[in-house]
Design a protein around this motif. Structure first.
Motif, mmCIF file in Angstrom:
data_model
loop_
_atom_site.group_PDB
_atom_site.id
_atom_site.type_symbol
_atom_site.label_atom_id
_atom_site.label_comp_id
_atom_site.label_asym_id
_atom_site.label_seq_id
_atom_site.Cartn_x
_atom_site.Cartn_y
_atom_site.Cartn_z
ATOM 1 N N ASN A 1 0.806 -1.223 0.000
ATOM 2 C CA ASN A 1 0.000 0.000 0.000
ATOM 3 C C ASN A 1 0.836 1.269 0.000
ATOM 4 O OD1 ASN A 1 -2.397 -1.473 0.023
ATOM 5 N ND2 ASN A 1 -2.470 -1.561 2.263
ATOM 6 N N ALA A 2 2.088 1.171 0.429
ATOM 7 C CA ALA A 2 2.942 2.357 0.455
ATOM 8 C C ALA A 2 3.402 2.767 -0.943
ATOM 9 C CB ALA A 2 4.148 2.119 1.346
ATOM 10 N N VAL A 3 3.448 1.825 -1.863
ATOM 11 C CA VAL A 3 3.917 2.108 -3.229
ATOM 12 C C VAL A 3 2.741 2.554 -4.081
ATOM 13 C CG1 VAL A 3 5.019 1.171 -5.284
ATOM 14 C CG2 VAL A 3 5.801 0.441 -3.027
ATOM 15 N N GLN A 4 2.877 3.769 -4.623
ATOM 16 C CA GLN A 4 1.798 4.335 -5.430
ATOM 17 C C GLN A 4 2.013 4.126 -6.929
ATOM 18 O OE1 GLN A 4 -0.741 5.717 -3.487
ATOM 19 N NE2 GLN A 4 0.621 4.793 -1.967
ATOM 20 N N GLY A 5 3.270 4.054 -7.325
ATOM 21 C CA GLY A 5 3.551 3.900 -8.750
ATOM 22 C C GLY A 5 5.019 3.652 -8.985
ATOM 23 N N ILE A 6 5.380 3.507 -10.258
ATOM 24 C CA ILE A 6 6.766 3.263 -10.657
ATOM 25 C C ILE A 6 7.122 4.231 -11.781
ATOM 26 C CG2 ILE A 6 8.426 1.598 -11.580
ATOM 27 C CD1 ILE A 6 6.712 -0.645 -10.495
ATOM 28 N N PHE A 7 8.289 4.845 -11.651
ATOM 29 C CA PHE A 7 8.839 5.694 -12.699
ATOM 30 C C PHE A 7 10.023 4.958 -13.316
ATOM 31 C CE2 PHE A 7 12.052 9.109 -13.709
ATOM 32 C CZ PHE A 7 11.469 9.478 -14.910
ATOM 33 N N ILE A 8 9.994 4.760 -14.644
ATOM 34 C CA ILE A 8 10.987 3.923 -15.326
ATOM 35 C C ILE A 8 11.804 4.756 -16.303
ATOM 36 C CG2 ILE A 8 11.332 1.936 -16.833
ATOM 37 C CD1 ILE A 8 8.758 0.752 -15.793
ATOM 38 N N ARG A 9 13.123 4.608 -16.207
ATOM 39 C CA ARG A 9 14.017 5.124 -17.242
ATOM 40 C C ARG A 9 14.218 3.993 -18.248
ATOM 41 N NH1 ARG A 9 17.086 9.515 -15.877
ATOM 42 N NH2 ARG A 9 17.341 9.648 -18.140
ATOM 43 N N SER A 10 13.714 4.183 -19.449
ATOM 44 C CA SER A 10 13.637 3.097 -20.422
ATOM 45 C C SER A 10 14.986 2.780 -21.057
ATOM 46 C CB SER A 10 12.638 3.459 -21.527
ATOM 47 O OG SER A 10 11.398 3.808 -20.956
ATOM 48 N N ASN A 11 15.132 1.537 -21.455
ATOM 49 C CA ASN A 11 16.332 1.080 -22.142
ATOM 50 C C ASN A 11 16.240 1.476 -23.617
ATOM 51 O OD1 ASN A 11 17.742 -1.002 -23.923
ATOM 52 N ND2 ASN A 11 18.641 -1.453 -21.936
ATOM 53 N N THR A 12 17.281 2.125 -24.112
ATOM 54 C CA THR A 12 17.321 2.467 -25.539
ATOM 55 C C THR A 12 18.521 1.857 -26.244
ATOM 56 O OG1 THR A 12 18.518 4.525 -25.038
ATOM 57 C CG2 THR A 12 16.114 4.664 -25.197
ATOM 58 N N GLY A 13 19.412 1.239 -25.475
ATOM 59 C CA GLY A 13 20.621 0.688 -26.076
ATOM 60 C C GLY A 13 20.520 -0.756 -26.490
ATOM 61 N N GLY A 14 19.514 -1.461 -26.002
ATOM 62 C CA GLY A 14 19.339 -2.858 -26.364
ATOM 63 C C GLY A 14 19.244 -3.749 -25.148
ATOM 64 N N MET A 15 18.296 -4.664 -25.167
ATOM 65 C CA MET A 15 18.128 -5.648 -24.109
ATOM 66 C C MET A 15 17.514 -6.894 -24.734
ATOM 67 S SD MET A 15 14.815 -4.047 -22.049
ATOM 68 C CE MET A 15 15.089 -5.061 -20.604
ATOM 69 N N PRO A 16 17.680 -8.060 -24.120
ATOM 70 C CA PRO A 16 17.077 -9.277 -24.672
ATOM 71 C C PRO A 16 15.553 -9.149 -24.756
ATOM 72 C CG PRO A 16 18.735 -9.836 -23.036
ATOM 73 C CD PRO A 16 18.535 -8.357 -22.948
ATOM 74 N N ALA A 17 15.001 -9.640 -25.836
ATOM 75 C CA ALA A 17 13.555 -9.509 -26.047
ATOM 76 C C ALA A 17 12.756 -10.214 -24.965
ATOM 77 C CB ALA A 17 13.189 -10.067 -27.429
ATOM 78 N N SER A 18 13.229 -11.370 -24.496
ATOM 79 C CA SER A 18 12.466 -12.092 -23.479
ATOM 80 C C SER A 18 12.492 -11.357 -22.142
ATOM 81 C CB SER A 18 13.016 -13.511 -23.307
ATOM 82 O OG SER A 18 14.303 -13.486 -22.746
ATOM 83 N N GLN A 19 13.591 -10.651 -21.831
ATOM 84 C CA GLN A 19 13.615 -9.820 -20.622
ATOM 85 C C GLN A 19 12.557 -8.733 -20.720
ATOM 86 O OE1 GLN A 19 17.396 -8.132 -19.584
ATOM 87 N NE2 GLN A 19 18.258 -10.071 -18.859
ATOM 88 N N ALA A 20 12.472 -8.111 -21.898
ATOM 89 C CA ALA A 20 11.468 -7.071 -22.107
ATOM 90 C C ALA A 20 10.057 -7.628 -21.912
ATOM 91 C CB ALA A 20 11.616 -6.478 -23.504
ATOM 92 N N GLU A 21 9.814 -8.833 -22.401
ATOM 93 C CA GLU A 21 8.492 -9.438 -22.250
ATOM 94 C C GLU A 21 8.165 -9.710 -20.789
ATOM 95 O OE1 GLU A 21 7.916 -11.767 -26.517
ATOM 96 O OE2 GLU A 21 9.011 -12.773 -24.905
ATOM 97 N N GLU A 22 9.141 -10.164 -20.016
ATOM 98 C CA GLU A 22 8.883 -10.438 -18.595
ATOM 99 C C GLU A 22 8.587 -9.147 -17.839
ATOM 100 O OE1 GLU A 22 9.919 -13.636 -16.499
ATOM 101 O OE2 GLU A 22 11.511 -14.424 -17.785
ATOM 102 N N ILE A 23 9.336 -8.080 -18.123
ATOM 103 C CA ILE A 23 9.078 -6.800 -17.467
ATOM 104 C C ILE A 23 7.726 -6.257 -17.899
ATOM 105 C CG2 ILE A 23 9.853 -4.402 -17.333
ATOM 106 C CD1 ILE A 23 12.729 -5.527 -17.529
#
Length: 584
Positions: A85-107
């Motif tokens: 209940n203490a967490v209201q949201g998440i602010f994300i700095r996105s990856n632009t350099g490249g990451m595995p596609a399956s990691q992206a799907e899990e996130i």
């Protein structure tokens, strides 16, 4: 004398490590053992995805000093924040350099589950390169708001694979690569033996990349609520300006990272921004246990690396087999999730791990394999008998085949160094077959080809038995060919699509645990106690090291220091009175 010098050198090295590193290690352990400050009553978590992530949490207690995030840790924190209940949201700095596609799907999946509770996610894209990571964008496309810095154009998006072939280079420098492969699509050695793509190699790579690309287009279309054809057109029209990206509904707002962060805090009202790594999830006890056996990296045999700074970058067969057996021997464990993220490796090491998995099943434990970014070749071998195999649509798997050989450098040694290597052998006439000085002779090549043939036949047979297929069905999808998770599902090589959380759900179901019942996740191999690691480095027991650290922590307490100062002063007074030669 030589041994004496070695011993003296070792002592000196130990002293250097002790004097220069020990203060930092002790301070870190004292800090970790101290009571952490309370967390804000209302928080927005800040998650930075711009750095590369490992798949799994390291078992080494000191690996955390590297600062690298682990995907499973990130997923666990997002899941915990979902019900905090203490967490209201998440602010994300996105990856632009490249990451595995399956990691992206899990996130992406974790973000969707987080948002379903009514909490928000704001992502910021700050592209500053010549190419933009399509998986990185996929990971955050489902956010409530996707921000793009106005000076960051929406750069070219898509997938590319650059393969450098060295056969001509080896020939130029008087070297040669000799490999046996089973079969045409097993292309691990092609960079050394070929000058360009073979038809099978090109077909395999094109099929794999097309599958990954189509999966990502479909997911982006669903997340952005845009027609798939429109998304394809937009992606294939990149680059374009940030304003154009807003018009195409690929992003929602323009602004710098600080503006996006302020917008996230404004949504939360009176909340504080907390770094993701500093977030302490609420702890819960009770419930049945799901064991998580972690395996990441190339599959190797040999002694376990006990270096306290090792990064667990290989699946050591002794360590993984022991973890599977320990988990299966634990009466509290209801089921096992075996997380595999590996491109393969040793046949013998893979066989040792698979044998441990089957022993765990014989002990009554259901096993679900959760495939990471890649679970191919040996990474598929160790999974073949699992009760269920779960893969992301973009997981790279399959590669049911065998490759082996050697690099011959004798010609280069002779040409450039004018060296001459001669060998005297006794025993088998094939004892020198893996010499790097010369190519295989006819008998050696035949013997080695026989080994490769037997290993491939064994691989086919175990996949057929484990997956309840005929050898002919396995051969039709084998040949060393790699598949996406989506393609593997269609060919019967995996059972369902999803990430780590889905694998845990399937393990619960196989163990007969009710859907709403609480479970504990217990990781194997367990993370080593830092005092054990430090004690092994200096040849002391973990209890002794822990005692030393705690004594040091106590001595650092200001109250203790004041008391000791008073005692020293009193002691000085007593000695001065007793010693007539003391000058005061």
């Amino acid at each position: 004398m030589k041994q004496f010098l070695i011993t003296v050198g070792g002592v000196l090295v130990g002293l250097v490590v002790f004097l220069f590193l020990m203060p930092f290690l002790i301070i870190g352990m004292i800090t970790a053992s101290a009571s952490p400050p309370p967390q804000p009553a209302r928080m927005v978590l800040q998650l930075d995805l711009r750095e590369a992530m490992t798949d799994q949490q390291p078992t080494n207690a000191f690996a955390a000093f590297g600062g690298e995030q682990a995907l499973l840790d990130v997923l666990g924190r997002i899941d915990a924040a979902r019900t905090d209940n203490a967490v209201q949201g998440i602010f994300i700095r996105s990856n632009t350099g490249g990451m595995p596609a399956s990691q992206a799907e899990e996130i992406r999946t974790a973000i969707a589950a987080f948002r379903q509770t009514g909490k928000f996610v704001i992502a910021h894209v700050q592209n500053d390169g010549v190419r933009m990571s399509m998986p990185g964008y996929l990971a955050v496309a489902d956010a409530d708001e996707v921000w793009l810095q106005e000076s960051s154009e929406f750069m070219p998006m898509g997938l590319s694979a650059e393969v450098t072939f060295f056969a001509g280079t080896l020939q130029r420098y008087h070297m040669l690569a000799q490999f046996e492969t089973r079969e045409d699509y097993k292309n691990a050695a092609a960079t050394l033996t070929d000058r360009t793509f073979s038809p099978a190699h090109r077909e395999s790579m094109t099929s794999l990349m097309t599958g990954l690309y189509d999966n990502m287009l479909a997911s982006i279309a669903a997340d952005r609520e845009i027609e798939p054809a429109a998304v394809r057109t937009a992606v294939e029209s990149t680059p374009f300006t940030a304003a154009r990206a807003v018009e195409l509904r690929l992003v929602d707002r323009l602004g710098r990272p600080e503006e996006a962060a302020r917008a996230a805090l404004a949504r939360a009202e009176n909340a504080e921004m907390v770094e993701f790594a500093e977030y302490r999830a609420p702890t819960h006890s009770g419930g049945r246990v799901i064991a998580i056996v972690q395996g990441e990296g190339a599959i190797v045999s040999g002694p376990v690396d006990d270096d306290i700074f090792a990064d667990d970058s290989a699946m050591n067969s002794d360590r993984i087999a022991e973890a599977l057996l320990d988990a299966s021997d634990d009466e509290d464990v209801a089921a096992i999730v075996f997380r595999v993220s590996s491109p393969g490796g040793s046949v013998v090491a893979s066989d040792q791990i698979l044998a441990a998995l089957r022993t765990a099943q014989e002990r009554g434990k259901k096993i679900v394999v959760s495939m990471g970014d890649v679970a191919a070749s040996g990474g598929y071998y160790v999974a073949a008998y699992a009760d269920e195999i779960v893969a992301e649509p973009s997981t790279i798997t399959g590669s049911i085949g065998v490759v082996g050989g050697k690099l011959i450098i004798g010609g280069a040694m002779d040409h450039y160094l004018s060296s001459n290597t001669e060998t005297i052998t006794v025993g088998s006439p094939l004892v020198e077959m893996f010499s790097a000085d010369r190519p295989f002779n006819q008998a050696e090549r035949a013997a080695f080809a026989g080994f490769i043939d037997r290993a491939y036949a064994q691989f086919i047979a175990l996949v057929a038995e484990g997956r309840e297929m005929t050898p002919e069905q396995v051969r039709a999808v084998a040949g060393g060919r790699v598949w996406t998770g989506q393609q593997a599902l269609q060919h019967g090589l995996v059972d369902s699509l999803g990430g780590f959380s889905h694998a845990v759900v399937r393990a619960r179901a196989l163990a007969g645990i009710e859907e709403d019942a609480r479970v504990q996740l217990r990781f194997y191999p367990a993370q080593e106690n830092p005092f054990e690691s430090l004690g092994r480095l200096f040849g002391a027991s973990s209890e002794s090291v822990e005692a030393l650290v705690r004594i040091n922590a106590a001595l650092s307490d200001p109250r203790v220091q004041r008391a000791m100062s008073m005692l020293r002063e009193e002691d000085a007074n007593v000695r001065a009175e007793a010693d007539p030669f003391t000058v005061r």
